[in-house]
Design a protein around this motif. Structure first.
Motif, PDB file in Angstrom:
ATOM      1  N   ILE A  37      43.402  34.037  46.678  1.00 21.74           N
ATOM      2  CA  ILE A  37      43.046  33.753  44.113  1.00 21.74           C
ATOM      3  C   ILE A  37      42.202  35.146  43.566  1.00 21.74           C
ATOM      4  O   ILE A  37      41.106  34.761  43.538  1.00 21.74           O
ATOM      5  N   SER A  38      42.936  35.736  42.922  1.00 15.99           N
ATOM      6  CA  SER A  38      41.993  36.704  42.837  1.00 15.99           C
ATOM      7  C   SER A  38      42.944  38.020  41.853  1.00 15.99           C
ATOM      8  O   SER A  38      44.181  37.612  41.392  1.00 15.99           O
ATOM      9  N   ALA A  39      42.137  38.279  40.547  1.00 12.55           N
ATOM     10  CA  ALA A  39      42.374  39.027  39.461  1.00 12.55           C
ATOM     11  C   ALA A  39      42.739  40.451  40.100  1.00 12.55           C
ATOM     12  O   ALA A  39      43.769  41.155  39.577  1.00 12.55           O
ATOM     13  N   ASP A  40      43.302  40.543  40.815  1.00 14.20           N
ATOM     14  CA  ASP A  40      43.072  41.976  41.822  1.00 14.20           C
ATOM     15  C   ASP A  40      44.446  41.862  42.536  1.00 14.20           C
ATOM     16  O   ASP A  40      43.882  41.071  44.001  1.00 14.20           O
ATOM     17  N   PRO A  41      45.355  42.477  42.046  1.00 15.11           N
ATOM     18  CA  PRO A  41      46.259  42.617  42.533  1.00 15.11           C
ATOM     19  C   PRO A  41      46.412  43.231  43.796  1.00 15.11           C
ATOM     20  O   PRO A  41      47.492  43.035  44.962  1.00 15.11           O
ATOM     21  N   ARG A  42      45.528  44.267  44.095  1.00 15.54           N
ATOM     22  CA  ARG A  42      45.518  45.150  45.074  1.00 15.54           C
ATOM     23  C   ARG A  42      43.753  44.328  46.325  1.00 15.54           C
ATOM     24  O   ARG A  42      43.338  45.125  46.564  1.00 15.54           O
ATOM     25  N   HIS A  43      43.886  42.966  46.212  1.00 17.39           N
ATOM     26  CA  HIS A  43      42.099  42.645  46.731  1.00 17.39           C
ATOM     27  C   HIS A  43      42.407  43.281  48.073  1.00 17.39           C
ATOM     28  O   HIS A  43      43.519  43.307  48.833  1.00 17.39           O
ATOM     29  N   VAL A 101      49.379  37.107  46.225  1.00 13.74           N
ATOM     30  CA  VAL A 101      48.141  37.649  45.506  1.00 13.74           C
ATOM     31  C   VAL A 101      48.569  36.449  43.765  1.00 13.74           C
ATOM     32  O   VAL A 101      49.441  36.703  43.616  1.00 13.74           O
ATOM     33  N   ARG A 102      47.116  35.368  43.604  1.00 10.34           N
ATOM     34  CA  ARG A 102      48.476  34.581  42.056  1.00 10.34           C
ATOM     35  C   ARG A 102      46.925  35.093  41.691  1.00 10.34           C
ATOM     36  O   ARG A 102      44.928  35.361  42.436  1.00 10.34           O
ATOM     37  N   ALA A 103      46.836  35.142  40.521  1.00 13.60           N
ATOM     38  CA  ALA A 103      45.686  35.148  39.170  1.00 13.60           C
ATOM     39  C   ALA A 103      45.270  34.391  39.215  1.00 13.60           C
ATOM     40  O   ALA A 103      43.736  34.739  38.778  1.00 13.60           O
TER      41      ALA A 103
END
Length: 687
Positions: free
Chosen positions: A6-12, A27-29
């Motif tokens: 769960i992150s706003a960074d799609p390339r976490h 990955v979900r925003a």
């Protein structure tokens, strides 16, 4: 394992490293997108950032709760290793921590730890489920034992119960009890898929059930198609691929078998066999108990036959006395009750379990009534002669009830004397007698009034005729006398004529109220009836209040003129009597007449003392009155209610203490008057 980041960074960075290590990572925003993912698929690990938990971490708990089929582990990711930054992750109870930037070794180590933890949790849950299953099975068996004990000697019920429980616990498709009869094992009870085969007869020779019966051993087959002991034609007929047969023992010999079947091969294990053996043991014990009970039953039949006649006699006596309209009782010589019937219990509010031996008259009624009852009882006990007396014994709510009581002596076999009593409630009969007395009195008064009116009319006709003659003669004489000489005589003569006409009107009103015609509904002019009633009630009203008429033109109503006159006279007199004498200029009785749709409304308003809600609720009850003894019968408003409702109308009251009362009568418009035009403006009169 499947990860959800769960992150706003799609390339976490952590998500990308896990993907490089061959893991499935989404990955979900935000939390809402992650929640949708959790609902639709399984996720093993949630990856959350410390910053997203800093302000409010409750969304994470909600997200965990939405996961299926079990709550995922949580991997926390932080940008710093300081205590302040890590605090939200620690507070949220994450399972593992990573501080970025991270190396592949660190990610792999955390991944292995999470995999190990997930495997351990699954093993623990599996072990718990297995243990829970065993405990549930044991609890069910214990409950079955209790249910068998409760079923008692109902052998068919016990068979059905054990069949159903065995089928449920072992996951079988069907279960049956087969009893040995004439070389066959016959299904006496069946459940599940075997229910349709109730009564199925299986030869003992060449069948698995028969082998179990003959050897007295448990028989189990994992596949009926490959077992030579099985009657394949029979098992195909009942749809069995797996089967367990446990013999039922009675008096050291097998008498039947408890069978389980499944449509699938290899359906049963050793645990199912042990369960079925326990059920068979319970059923065998129940069969033994049933046999013993049958023997005891034969012994008891003779005693039961001896008691049947006595019980039938007692039941007949109880039914007769409990359905009788009379209250009945028996007392000992000290006044204690030995027996009472159901009407007696209902009247005094005694429950079925209420003890009678400590009850005497003082416990059930006021002292005066108890003393009266005791004197009557004692008179019968001393004389030995029956008696019939009438007296008042109030009900528990305080209302007076009158009873006609028959008392007599009853003797037991031991010689003890008891007082028996049967009492009939005669309250309604006495009330009807009182009402008949009042009705006879009213009829007599009406007859007398009609006769008096007729007798007055005869001399009144002479008076009016002579007054008319004198008036004509006085006018002739006046022309011969000085002007004004006869004016005073003329005034006196006019007053005499007015007085005579007023007497005639009073007589006419009196005849209206005394009329004895049948209660045939005719067209009635309510304004005329009201005027007659006001004239009749003027003596009661003039010293108490002013009469105010508020009339609108109304059509005729269906009814009886005399009866309606009785109603309105009663309402006017009641209104007058509610106002103290002495200040008529400060009080009023207002009579309102108005149309309302297809009905005519008459209202009698007064400024009297008013009534409480409790009095209003009973005002139309027969014999209910607030007047002192001797001043009212309590029948007036009850009779009014009967007259009004008898002609299709209704009568109601509104009142408030200190602010007067309003009696409202609603009557249907006459059939011929329904097409009349709308009424003219109202008329206000004071008189």
């Amino acid at each position: 394992m499947k990860y959800l980041c769960i992150s706003a960074d799609p390339r976490h960075p952590v998500a990308e490293e896990l993907q490089r290590q061959g893991q499935e990572v989404l990955v979900r925003a935000d939390a809402s997108e992650a929640g949708a993912e959790l609902v639709h698929g399984r996720v093993d690990v949630l990856i959350v950032e410390a910053e997203s938990l800093a302000e409010d971490a409750r969304w994470l708990d909600a997200l965990r709760a939405r996961a299926r089929p079990e709550e995922p582990l949580v991997l926390g990711v932080s940008r710093s290793a300081t205590e302040e930054v890590l605090a939200p992750l620690l507070a949220a109870g994450v399972d593992e921590l990573l501080v970025v930037p991270v190396s592949s070794v660190e990610v792999r180590a955390r991944r292995h730890l999470l995999e190990r933890r997930a495997a351990k949790r699954r093993h623990h849950q599996s072990t718990e489920a297995a243990a829970r299953g065993e405990l549930e099975r044991l609890a069910s068996i214990i409950q079955t034992q209790a249910d068998v004990a409760l079923a008692g000697l109902d052998l068919s019920g016990v068979m059905r119960l054990l069949c159903e429980r065995a089928r449920e616990l072992c996951g079988a498709d069907g279960a049956a009890v087969a009893l040995l009869e004439d070389g066959y094992a016959q299904y006496r009870v069946a459940t599940g898929s075997l229910l349709a085969h109730m009564g199925f007869r299986l030869p003992v020779e060449g069948s698995l059930t028969g082998t179990s019966l003959l050897r007295g051993e448990v028989m189990r087959t994992d596949d009926t198609e490959d077992d030579v002991r099985v009657n394949v034609r029979a098992t195909r007929q009942v749809g069995a691929r797996s089967m367990v047969c446990v013999p039922l023992w009675r008096e050291a010999r097998p008498v039947g078998a408890l069978n389980l079947i499944s449509r699938h091969p290899n359906a049963f294990d050793d645990r199912d066999v042990r369960t079925l053996e326990l059920m068979a043991g319970l059923l065998g014990a129940a069969m033994g108990n049933a046999a013993e009970a049958e023997a005891r039953h034969a012994l008891m039949e003779e005693r039961a036959a001896a008691l049947a006649a006595l019980q039938e006699s007692q039941a007949l006596f109880a039914a007769f006395m409990n359905h009788s309209p009379a209250v009945a009782y028996m007392k000992d010589e000290q006044g204690r009750r030995i027996w009472v019937n159901e009407p007696y219990r209902r009247f005094f509010g005694l429950s079925e379990t209420a003890s009678l031996d400590r009850l005497d008259d003082m416990n059930l009624m006021p002292p005066a009534s108890a003393e009266h009852v005791r004197r009557e009882d004692q008179a019968v006990l001393e004389s030995g002669q029956p008696s019939a007396t009438e007296g008042m014994v109030p009900s528990p709510d305080g209302s007076e009830r009158f009873w006609l009581t028959y008392r007599f002596i009853v003797k037991e076999h031991s010689g003890r004397r008891l007082l028996g009593g049967v009492a009939l409630d005669v309250t309604d009969r006495k009330a009807m007698q009182a009402q008949l007395v009042v009705s006879d009195r009213l009829a007599a008064v009406g007859t007398l009034a009609a006769g008096v009116a007729h007798e007055i009319n005869n001399p009144l006709a002479f008076v009016l005729s002579n007054l008319s003659f004198l008036s004509v003669e006085l006018q002739s004489v006046a022309r011969e006398l000085p002007l004004g000489r006869t004016s005073e005589m003329e005034e006196v003569l006019r007053e005499a004529v007015d007085g005579a006409h007023r007497v005639r009107q009073i007589v006419r009103d009196l005849r209206t109220f005394s009329r004895g015609d049948d209660e045939v509904a005719t067209a009635v002019n309510l304004q005329a009836v009201l005027e007659s009633a006001i004239t009749m009630a003027r003596g009661e009203l003039k010293m108490r209040a002013q009469i105010i008429r508020d009339y609108r033109d109304v059509p005729s109503v269906e009814g009886n003129e005399g009866r309606f006159g009785q109603v309105f006279l009663n309402l006017l007199i009641n209104a007058a009597q509610s106002i103290p004498e002495g200040k008529p200029e400060h009080n009023e009785v207002r009579v309102i007449l108005r149309p309302l749709g297809d009905r005519v409304i008459v209202e009698v308003h007064d400024t009297g003392v008013g009534m409480t809600p409790e009095v209003c609720a009973r005002i139309f009850d027969p014999f209910f009155t607030t007047k002192p003894v001797g001043e009212g019968t309590g029948l007036g408003l009850s009779i009014c209610h009967g007259i009004v409702t008898g002609f299709g109308g209704d009568i109601s009251v509104e009142s408030e203490v200190g602010r007067g009362s309003i009696f409202r009568v609603s009557l249907p418009v006459g059939q011929r008057a329904r097409e009349l035009t709308s009424p003219t403006p109202r008329l206000h009169l004071v008189g």
